[in-house]
Design a protein around this motif. Structure first.
Motif, PDB file in Angstrom:
ATOM      1  N   GLU A   1      20.173  81.844 -12.336  1.00 29.74           N
ATOM      2  CA  GLU A   1      20.421  81.900 -13.780  1.00 29.74           C
ATOM      3  C   GLU A   1      19.634  80.791 -14.487  1.00 29.74           C
ATOM      4  O   GLU A   1      18.935  81.028 -15.478  1.00 29.74           O
ATOM      5  CB  GLU A   1      21.926  81.736 -14.033  1.00 29.74           C
ATOM      6  CG  GLU A   1      22.328  81.431 -15.465  1.00 29.74           C
ATOM      7  CD  GLU A   1      22.281  82.653 -16.374  1.00 29.74           C
ATOM      8  OE1 GLU A   1      22.698  83.727 -15.920  1.00 29.74           O
ATOM      9  OE2 GLU A   1      21.823  82.530 -17.520  1.00 29.74           O
TER      10      GLU A   1
ATOM     11  N   GLU B   1      23.754  82.167  -7.520  1.00 30.38           N
ATOM     12  CA  GLU B   1      23.951  82.653  -8.891  1.00 30.38           C
ATOM     13  C   GLU B   1      23.572  81.574  -9.917  1.00 30.38           C
ATOM     14  O   GLU B   1      22.805  81.822 -10.858  1.00 30.38           O
ATOM     15  CB  GLU B   1      25.420  83.061  -9.046  1.00 30.38           C
ATOM     16  CG  GLU B   1      25.797  83.618 -10.392  1.00 30.38           C
ATOM     17  CD  GLU B   1      27.315  83.569 -10.595  1.00 30.38           C
ATOM     18  OE1 GLU B   1      28.082  83.741  -9.620  1.00 30.38           O
ATOM     19  OE2 GLU B   1      27.728  83.317 -11.746  1.00 30.38           O
ATOM     20  N   LEU B   2      24.110  80.357  -9.719  1.00 33.69           N
ATOM     21  CA  LEU B   2      23.852  79.267 -10.670  1.00 33.69           C
ATOM     22  C   LEU B   2      22.369  78.921 -10.742  1.00 33.69           C
ATOM     23  O   LEU B   2      21.807  78.729 -11.820  1.00 33.69           O
ATOM     24  CB  LEU B   2      24.613  77.998 -10.252  1.00 33.69           C
ATOM     25  CG  LEU B   2      26.101  77.919 -10.553  1.00 33.69           C
ATOM     26  CD1 LEU B   2      26.683  76.628  -9.982  1.00 33.69           C
ATOM     27  CD2 LEU B   2      26.341  77.970 -12.064  1.00 33.69           C
TER      28      LEU B   2
ATOM     29  N   LEU C   1      15.123  80.408 -16.947  1.00 38.01           N
ATOM     30  CA  LEU C   1      14.731  79.874 -18.256  1.00 38.01           C
ATOM     31  C   LEU C   1      13.234  79.550 -18.297  1.00 38.01           C
ATOM     32  O   LEU C   1      12.571  79.804 -19.302  1.00 38.01           O
ATOM     33  CB  LEU C   1      15.536  78.599 -18.582  1.00 38.01           C
ATOM     34  CG  LEU C   1      15.258  77.983 -19.960  1.00 38.01           C
ATOM     35  CD1 LEU C   1      15.848  78.850 -21.067  1.00 38.01           C
ATOM     36  CD2 LEU C   1      15.828  76.567 -20.069  1.00 38.01           C
ATOM     37  N   THR C   2      12.703  78.976 -17.220  1.00 30.94           N
ATOM     38  CA  THR C   2      11.280  78.621 -17.225  1.00 30.94           C
ATOM     39  C   THR C   2      10.443  79.502 -16.298  1.00 30.94           C
ATOM     40  O   THR C   2       9.219  79.400 -16.300  1.00 30.94           O
ATOM     41  CB  THR C   2      11.059  77.137 -16.842  1.00 30.94           C
ATOM     42  OG1 THR C   2      11.674  76.884 -15.580  1.00 30.94           O
ATOM     43  CG2 THR C   2      11.660  76.208 -17.892  1.00 30.94           C
TER      44      THR C   2
ATOM     45  N   HIS D   1      14.129  73.135 -13.943  1.00 31.67           N
ATOM     46  CA  HIS D   1      13.370  73.638 -15.097  1.00 31.67           C
ATOM     47  C   HIS D   1      11.914  73.185 -15.053  1.00 31.67           C
ATOM     48  O   HIS D   1      11.009  73.968 -15.338  1.00 31.67           O
ATOM     49  CB  HIS D   1      14.032  73.182 -16.399  1.00 31.67           C
ATOM     50  CG  HIS D   1      15.271  73.956 -16.724  1.00 31.67           C
ATOM     51  ND1 HIS D   1      16.218  73.516 -17.609  1.00 31.67           N
ATOM     52  CD2 HIS D   1      15.717  75.170 -16.274  1.00 31.67           C
ATOM     53  CE1 HIS D   1      17.191  74.415 -17.698  1.00 31.67           C
ATOM     54  NE2 HIS D   1      16.909  75.416 -16.900  1.00 31.67           N
TER      55      HIS D   1
ATOM     56  N   LEU E   1      19.157  70.103 -12.589  1.00 28.51           N
ATOM     57  CA  LEU E   1      18.734  71.082 -13.598  1.00 28.51           C
ATOM     58  C   LEU E   1      17.379  70.715 -14.200  1.00 28.51           C
ATOM     59  O   LEU E   1      16.510  71.574 -14.366  1.00 28.51           O
ATOM     60  CB  LEU E   1      19.789  71.206 -14.705  1.00 28.51           C
ATOM     61  CG  LEU E   1      19.529  72.303 -15.739  1.00 28.51           C
ATOM     62  CD1 LEU E   1      19.523  73.682 -15.074  1.00 28.51           C
ATOM     63  CD2 LEU E   1      20.556  72.278 -16.860  1.00 28.51           C
ATOM     64  N   GLY E   2      17.188  69.432 -14.516  1.00 27.87           N
ATOM     65  CA  GLY E   2      15.899  68.998 -15.051  1.00 27.87           C
ATOM     66  C   GLY E   2      14.771  69.269 -14.069  1.00 27.87           C
ATOM     67  O   GLY E   2      13.688  69.728 -14.441  1.00 27.87           O
TER      68      GLY E   2
ATOM     69  N   LYS F   1      27.769  81.448  -5.036  1.00 26.08           N
ATOM     70  CA  LYS F   1      27.818  80.761  -6.326  1.00 26.08           C
ATOM     71  C   LYS F   1      26.547  79.917  -6.524  1.00 26.08           C
ATOM     72  O   LYS F   1      25.998  79.857  -7.639  1.00 26.08           O
ATOM     73  CB  LYS F   1      29.060  79.851  -6.346  1.00 26.08           C
ATOM     74  CG  LYS F   1      29.317  79.165  -7.663  1.00 26.08           C
ATOM     75  CD  LYS F   1      29.902  80.147  -8.634  1.00 26.08           C
ATOM     76  CE  LYS F   1      29.924  79.619 -10.043  1.00 26.08           C
ATOM     77  NZ  LYS F   1      30.295  80.660 -10.983  1.00 26.08           N
TER      78      LYS F   1
ATOM     79  N   LEU G   1      23.512  71.723  -8.481  1.00 24.68           N
ATOM     80  CA  LEU G   1      24.030  72.130  -9.801  1.00 24.68           C
ATOM     81  C   LEU G   1      25.557  72.076  -9.844  1.00 24.68           C
ATOM     82  O   LEU G   1      26.145  72.106 -10.916  1.00 24.68           O
ATOM     83  CB  LEU G   1      23.552  73.544 -10.147  1.00 24.68           C
ATOM     84  CG  LEU G   1      22.085  73.689 -10.553  1.00 24.68           C
ATOM     85  CD1 LEU G   1      21.783  75.134 -10.936  1.00 24.68           C
ATOM     86  CD2 LEU G   1      21.733  72.756 -11.718  1.00 24.68           C
ATOM     87  N   SER G   2      26.186  71.977  -8.674  1.00 24.48           N
ATOM     88  CA  SER G   2      27.651  71.917  -8.635  1.00 24.48           C
ATOM     89  C   SER G   2      28.172  70.509  -8.390  1.00 24.48           C
ATOM     90  O   SER G   2      29.361  70.333  -8.149  1.00 24.48           O
ATOM     91  CB  SER G   2      28.177  72.853  -7.534  1.00 24.48           C
ATOM     92  OG  SER G   2      27.833  74.187  -7.828  1.00 24.48           O
ATOM     93  N   HIS G   3      27.307  69.502  -8.422  1.00 26.70           N
ATOM     94  CA  HIS G   3      27.775  68.130  -8.201  1.00 26.70           C
ATOM     95  C   HIS G   3      28.030  67.446  -9.546  1.00 26.70           C
ATOM     96  O   HIS G   3      27.110  67.288 -10.345  1.00 26.70           O
ATOM     97  CB  HIS G   3      26.749  67.324  -7.390  1.00 26.70           C
ATOM     98  CG  HIS G   3      27.341  66.073  -6.809  1.00 26.70           C
ATOM     99  ND1 HIS G   3      27.705  65.005  -7.579  1.00 26.70           N
ATOM    100  CD2 HIS G   3      27.679  65.756  -5.538  1.00 26.70           C
ATOM    101  CE1 HIS G   3      28.219  64.060  -6.807  1.00 26.70           C
ATOM    102  NE2 HIS G   3      28.213  64.493  -5.563  1.00 26.70           N
ATOM    103  N   PRO G   4      29.304  67.023  -9.802  1.00 24.30           N
ATOM    104  CA  PRO G   4      29.658  66.458 -11.111  1.00 24.30           C
ATOM    105  C   PRO G   4      28.828  65.243 -11.517  1.00 24.30           C
ATOM    106  O   PRO G   4      28.683  64.982 -12.707  1.00 24.30           O
ATOM    107  CB  PRO G   4      31.123  66.047 -10.934  1.00 24.30           C
ATOM    108  CG  PRO G   4      31.644  66.895  -9.837  1.00 24.30           C
ATOM    109  CD  PRO G   4      30.480  67.112  -8.909  1.00 24.30           C
TER     110      PRO G   4
ATOM    111  N   ALA H   1      24.272  66.950 -11.294  1.00 25.22           N
ATOM    112  CA  ALA H   1      23.790  68.281 -11.678  1.00 25.22           C
ATOM    113  C   ALA H   1      22.710  68.209 -12.759  1.00 25.22           C
ATOM    114  O   ALA H   1      21.807  69.037 -12.792  1.00 25.22           O
ATOM    115  CB  ALA H   1      24.955  69.141 -12.147  1.00 25.22           C
ATOM    116  N   GLY H   2      22.795  67.211 -13.639  1.00 25.67           N
ATOM    117  CA  GLY H   2      21.778  67.070 -14.681  1.00 25.67           C
ATOM    118  C   GLY H   2      20.395  66.850 -14.074  1.00 25.67           C
ATOM    119  O   GLY H   2      19.399  67.430 -14.521  1.00 25.67           O
TER     120      GLY H   2
END
Lengths: 348, 348
Positions: free
Chosen positions: B275, B271-272, B279-280, B237, B233-234, B268, B223-226, B229-230
């Motif tokens: 959080e 936490e990320l 959501l799911t 979720h 995250l997918g 961190k 989640l912290s890799h520019p 991260a997408g």
């Protein structure tokens, strides 16, 4: 990709305003790109543009024949092929936002080749993307983000662009969805990009620019949407926005398409987007809120915006009812204050 | 997709241990799936398996010819085509994790058809995915997540699976990258999925299961890799994990491939991920930490793990040096405590 204008907007035999969203978007926001609308027997809706058939539009200089309708499967009905062939023979390129690719229909591909015309399948990115780098590039960027999908991020972006142009700012609208691409004449359908290249494609969408240039980037999805948050995050990281505008729709009780999913609050949406944006731009700020208030009266809409604006100490408007002038004014005031600070070599 | 075993691991003329990562991964974690290794003149590395050529391996029952090497562009050098043809003629399917598709080589496609054999391009998902729903499905899921890319998420997942099997748990390893897919015999190369279907593909990867079944899902990116991260995250979720294990590599000074990007702390990262996971799955918990300590001595590695374990009140191990038994033990203890609680109808 650069789609040649003016466009002839073909809406076939559509009977549903929602199904001609693509045609309406471009007719509303870029009437100067549209020469006319073309519909056939049975059609009960319109963009309001003048009606011309293919030959008439060609004679008036139409350069692109736009399939301005959509359906749930994104299927191209074979009954439209003769119209496409006629448009190619009349010297137009073809633009489609459907899932079915124009180039997969052999007669269309052959005719386009014979007539030396372009087939634009704008839902299928053609570029070869690279993975993201996270490296900061010059120029300024604003990204619209939402509490949900389809809450008005494209309309907000276009409204911001309009207000910025009026204020004399050097600005480009950067499109990330089919309708936006048709309006801008270029862009990337970001949710159609292979995941590995999400951030890289987003970086290429708003390339390095001069220091006072603004890109207004059309957001997609929502960090709180269980299906599409990955797309939103990749676009956010690649966009490296200096400014974020939060978009919300009053007429929404759950996340789009998912009755089981709660809508996040505006406060939560601000928190999530700022936290994530800081990874590639530590100076990212939320600079305004837009609300689609079409489900309430004008007066009630104004009250809601005033209330939200006070709650978050941010300009808050309905981008269609009010224009985005107040958000742009606040942004430019902040910007010029920052520049004075920089000139005065004061470090906070 | 189900890749037939046993495999013949073809490593060509490789001279770099990193370039045969695919072959080594499967030889290390699933030796029972591998019949032998096959290399040609000039090769200076090995997985340690017995050497057999195509005819010998076929005679011993090899079912799949695995291209066990990689290169930066993912290109399939034409010099390997005769070997692939020979393997097809010997009755084997072909497995490739390269970017170039086997089926794009006409002579390979024709030969596979003639021999009635499968070509598995495991980097190119074949399934038709749908968009995610966020709807909770039965069964339990654990996802490995990382401070960065390539910090040992696959090895941690396989180590957890091994410890769970030893403890008698009904468990499946769910692969999301090429090497993992080869080990599992199936899976989805999640970063190759079109962005719109990221969460949907992740949901389909770990389908509904019985209540006491665990899926151990191989994480991707961070989640912290520019750049990625997408994708992370997918996958997060869609996986709806009940349990998260944080993976870290001591030998890392910046985000992989991006000298300008700082590594996030473990705090961190916890936490990320928590959080976002909520959501799911609002009940998502971090249940352990794994550290690749290969860059320090065994003793120093043990000290670092002990220190981190104390700091976060979580079991912390090097999954290769120590096994993941302590993480699994803690998880199962918590699990049975929850079950007793549920049986006793006590609501917290």
């Amino acid at each position: 990709m650069h789609i040649a204008s003016p466009y002839l907007l073909f809406i076939g035999d559509a009977t549903d305003q929602l199904s001609i969203k693509m045609a309406r978007g471009v007719a509303d926001w870029r009437p100067e790109l549209c020469i006319a609308e073309y519909s056939v027997q049975g059609c009960t809706v319109t963009t309001g543009l003048e009606q011309l058939d293919i030959k008439q539009a060609a004679a008036r200089g139409a350069k692109s024949f736009v399939l301005g309708f959509a359906n749930s499967g994104g299927v191209l009905d074979k009954k439209w092929l003769p119209y496409i062939i006629e448009a190619l023979e009349s010297g137009m390129d073809i633009v489609s936002g459907l899932h079915d690719k124009l180039s997969d229909f052999p007669e269309v591909a052959a005719k386009a080749k014979a007539c030396n015309r372009q087939l634009w399948d704008i839902r299928h990115p053609e570029a070869e993307f690279v993975t993201g780098t996270g490296v900061k590039r010059p120029g300024k960027r604003l990204l619209t983000v939402g509490t949900d999908c389809s809450v008005g991020k494209m309309y907000t972006s276009l409204s911001l662009e309009k207000s910025m142009k009026k204020a004399g700012v050097d600005v480009d609208f950067r499109a990330t969805g089919q309708c936006g691409i048709l309006i801008a004449g270029s862009g990337v359908a970001i949710d159609c990009v292979v995941s590995d290249f999400l951030s890289g494609a987003s970086e290429s969408l708003s390339p390095a620019a001069s220091d006072d240039h603004w890109d207004i980037i059309e957001g997609q999805g929502s960090l709180s949407h269980p299906a599409f948050a990955g797309v939103s995050l990749g676009l956010l990281h690649g966009s490296q926005p200096d400014a974020l505008v939060i978009c919300h729709d009053l007429n929404r009780v759950h996340m789009r398409g998912l009755p089981g999913s709660q809508l996040p609050s505006i406060a939560k949406t601000i928190e999530l987007n700022l936290e994530a944006a800081k990874l590639t731009n530590p100076d990212a700020k939320v600079i305004g809120i837009t609300v689609n208030t079409s489900s309430v009266s004008v007066e009630e809409g104004k009250n809601i915006c005033a209330h939200l604006g006070k709650e978050f100490s941010l300009p808050c408007v309905d981008p269609l009812r009010d224009s985005a002038d107040s958000i742009v004014a606040a942004l430019l005031t902040r910007d010029s204050a920052n520049t004075s600070t920089a000139t005065g070599a004061i470090t906070a």
